[in-house]
Write an enzyme that holds these catalytic residues in place. Structure first.
Site, mmCIF file in Angstrom:
data_model
loop_
_atom_site.group_PDB
_atom_site.id
_atom_site.type_symbol
_atom_site.label_atom_id
_atom_site.label_comp_id
_atom_site.label_asym_id
_atom_site.label_seq_id
_atom_site.Cartn_x
_atom_site.Cartn_y
_atom_site.Cartn_z
ATOM 1 N N ASN A 14 0.781 -1.384 0.151
ATOM 2 C CA ASN A 14 0.174 0.270 0.240
ATOM 3 C C ASN A 14 1.220 1.240 -0.014
ATOM 4 O O ASN A 14 2.091 1.559 0.763
ATOM 5 C CB ASN A 14 -1.168 0.242 0.760
ATOM 6 N N HIS A 69 5.418 -0.602 -2.710
ATOM 7 C CA HIS A 69 5.855 0.237 -4.407
ATOM 8 C C HIS A 69 5.287 1.722 -3.971
ATOM 9 O O HIS A 69 4.759 2.581 -4.431
ATOM 10 C CB HIS A 69 3.622 -0.723 -4.396
ATOM 11 N N CYS A 99 21.057 14.953 -7.386
ATOM 12 C CA CYS A 99 21.456 14.645 -9.122
ATOM 13 C C CYS A 99 21.346 14.663 -10.590
ATOM 14 O O CYS A 99 21.964 14.878 -11.393
ATOM 15 C CB CYS A 99 22.235 13.078 -8.369
ATOM 16 N N THR A 141 -4.536 -9.202 0.536
ATOM 17 C CA THR A 141 -4.096 -9.013 -0.311
ATOM 18 C C THR A 141 -4.295 -9.783 -1.562
ATOM 19 O O THR A 141 -4.747 -11.240 -1.290
ATOM 20 C CB THR A 141 -2.555 -8.978 -0.128
ATOM 21 N N ASN A 184 -8.506 -12.395 5.389
ATOM 22 C CA ASN A 184 -9.241 -11.757 4.472
ATOM 23 C C ASN A 184 -10.774 -12.374 4.284
ATOM 24 O O ASN A 184 -10.549 -13.925 4.295
ATOM 25 C CB ASN A 184 -8.294 -12.606 2.980
ATOM 26 N N PRO A 185 -11.602 -11.820 3.493
ATOM 27 C CA PRO A 185 -12.858 -11.844 4.116
ATOM 28 C C PRO A 185 -13.315 -13.086 2.700
ATOM 29 O O PRO A 185 -13.890 -13.989 2.692
ATOM 30 C CB PRO A 185 -13.572 -10.765 3.393
HETATM 31 N N1 APR Z 1 -10.072 -6.870 5.535
HETATM 32 C C1 APR Z 1 -8.535 -8.151 4.479
HETATM 33 N N2 APR Z 1 -9.400 -7.946 3.493
HETATM 34 C C2 APR Z 1 -9.666 -7.343 2.731
HETATM 35 C C3 APR Z 1 -10.953 -6.517 2.957
HETATM 36 C C4 APR Z 1 -11.012 -6.563 4.507
HETATM 37 N N3 APR Z 1 -11.898 -5.684 4.600
HETATM 38 N N4 APR Z 1 -11.554 -6.207 2.657
HETATM 39 C C5 APR Z 1 -10.930 -6.543 1.100
HETATM 40 N N5 APR Z 1 -10.098 -7.116 1.284
HETATM 41 C C6 APR Z 1 -9.541 -8.040 0.337
HETATM 42 C C7 APR Z 1 -9.655 -8.129 -0.927
HETATM 43 O O1 APR Z 1 -11.121 -9.528 -0.640
HETATM 44 C C8 APR Z 1 -9.237 -8.309 -1.809
HETATM 45 O O2 APR Z 1 -8.118 -10.180 -1.462
HETATM 46 O O3 APR Z 1 -8.553 -7.341 0.501
HETATM 47 C C9 APR Z 1 -7.180 -7.924 -1.327
HETATM 48 C C10 APR Z 1 -7.221 -6.326 -2.061
HETATM 49 O O4 APR Z 1 -7.035 -7.336 -2.657
HETATM 50 P P1 APR Z 1 -6.312 -6.039 -4.081
HETATM 51 O O5 APR Z 1 -7.590 -4.804 -4.831
HETATM 52 O O6 APR Z 1 -6.049 -6.493 -5.625
HETATM 53 O O7 APR Z 1 -5.033 -4.990 -3.664
HETATM 54 P P2 APR Z 1 -3.498 -5.931 -3.907
HETATM 55 O O8 APR Z 1 -3.624 -6.915 -3.325
HETATM 56 O O9 APR Z 1 -2.374 -4.688 -2.115
HETATM 57 O O10 APR Z 1 -3.021 -5.341 -5.076
HETATM 58 C C11 APR Z 1 -1.461 -5.383 -5.147
HETATM 59 O O11 APR Z 1 -1.719 -4.635 -7.123
HETATM 60 O O12 APR Z 1 -3.163 -2.832 -8.201
HETATM 61 C C12 APR Z 1 -1.865 -2.804 -7.792
HETATM 62 O O13 APR Z 1 0.178 -1.658 -6.964
HETATM 63 C C13 APR Z 1 -1.067 -2.190 -6.702
HETATM 64 O O14 APR Z 1 -0.309 -2.806 -3.783
HETATM 65 C C14 APR Z 1 -1.141 -2.822 -5.023
HETATM 66 C C15 APR Z 1 -0.906 -4.348 -6.076
#
Ligand code: APR
Length: 253
Positions: free
Chosen positions: A108, A125, A157, A195, A220-221
């Site tokens: 994040n 990131h 630089c 994630t 994760n939900p």
């Molecule tokens: N608590 C825990 N997990 C949750 C919640 C919650 N309240 N709400 C949603 N989620 C989960 C979703 O089920 C999903 O698996 O969070 C995850 C979010 O996934 P993404 O939106 O793909 O985010 P992320 O995995 O961080 O993406 C990775 O991709 O877009 C690029 O650079 C960006 O850092 C990001 C990277």
């Protein structure tokens, strides 16, 4: 929840606990995730994957476009500006203070782990509140660099300054990648929070921990790419599960 107690025991029996967080941990701070239900990209579609190449081809145009951002980014930028750490961030900061969580790798850019007092944080990131030199890698607070003349130049630089946020097509800064790999190499337990485990190299870190016989605990939900590899899947919101996990750890330790 029995699984939470089981997760607490696995964590306490581990020598080096690492946490990997994604957008899901900040959903309860009002920042939409990218994918899955309510995801920014689920609604708007993915952004172009050549942003970094376009920046290098025409840095001035890139910086002028930043000033003329569309509705999608202004919604995201506004949420970033207003967001505060939620109980999930605070729970991880407490695990660090207890000496149980050794390091935290976050995907994040929202600065919320640092804002809640977490110290050992690797922002793989980048951080939306910082700028970075493409040439020497130096990072600056946004307010430290004048945007009077575009594109801004590095005070150190004279290289091209860009946002610290890693763009699609941009390599992860070498210093950050080395730090994340060093921590992953030491970990025998990884808590994976919020994630979708799609984007590498971050998504590879839990696989490495598993391959060397480590423990994976997912919060994760919904099920994700790595759920089948996890020793425990705590299904639910991070802001509800992590505080319960801390209570359970403190009760057992
Ligand atoms: N608590 C825990 N997990 C949750 C919640 C919650 N309240 N709400 C949603 N989620 C989960 C979703 O089920 C999903 O698996 O969070 C995850 C979010 O996934 P993404 O939106 O793909 O985010 P992320 O995995 O961080 O993406 C990775 O991709 O877009 C690029 O650079 C960006 O850092 C990001 C990277």
């Amino acid at each position: 929840m029995k699984d939470i107690e089981q997760a607490a025991k696995l964590i306490l029996n581990s020598a080096y606990v690492l946490c990997l967080t994604g957008a899901g941990i900040s959903v309860e701070s009002g920042i939409r995730p990218f994918r899955g239900p309510g995801g920014l990209w689920t609604e708007f579609g993915e952004p172009p994957m050549d942003g970094y190449q376009r920046l290098l081809q025409n840095p001035k145009k890139h910086w002028e476009e930043i000033a003329r951002r569309g509705s999608r980014d202004s919604e995201f930028v506004r949420a970033l500006g207003e967001a505060k750490p939620n109980p999930a961030h605070l729970a991880l900061a407490e695990l660090e203070q207890l000496g149980i969580l050794k390091y935290l790798i976050t995907q994040n850019i929202d600065n919320l782990h640092l804002a809640d007092g977490s110290y050992h944080v690797a922002e793989i990131h980048g951080n939306s509140q910082k700028l970075r030199c493409v040439r020497c890698g130096n990072r600056y607070a946004r307010e430290a660099i004048s945007l009077e003349i575009l594109p801004p130049q590095c005070p150190r630089c004279r290289g091209l300054i860009k946002t610290d946020t890693v763009m699609f097509g941009e390599p992860i800064p070498k210093d950050m990648l080395r730090l994340c790999q060093r921590e992953t190499d030491k970990a025998d337990c990884m808590i994976v929070v919020g994630t979708s485990a799609f984007v590498y190299p971050a998504a590879g870190f839990p696989l490495e921990v598993k391959q060397k016989g480590g423990i994976l605990i997912e919060i994760n939900p919904y099920a994700t790419e790595i759920s089948p590899l996890c020793d425990i899947l705590l299904k639910g919101k991070a802001g509800e599960i992590l505080p319960q996990l801390v209570v359970s750890i403190k009760a057992i330790r």
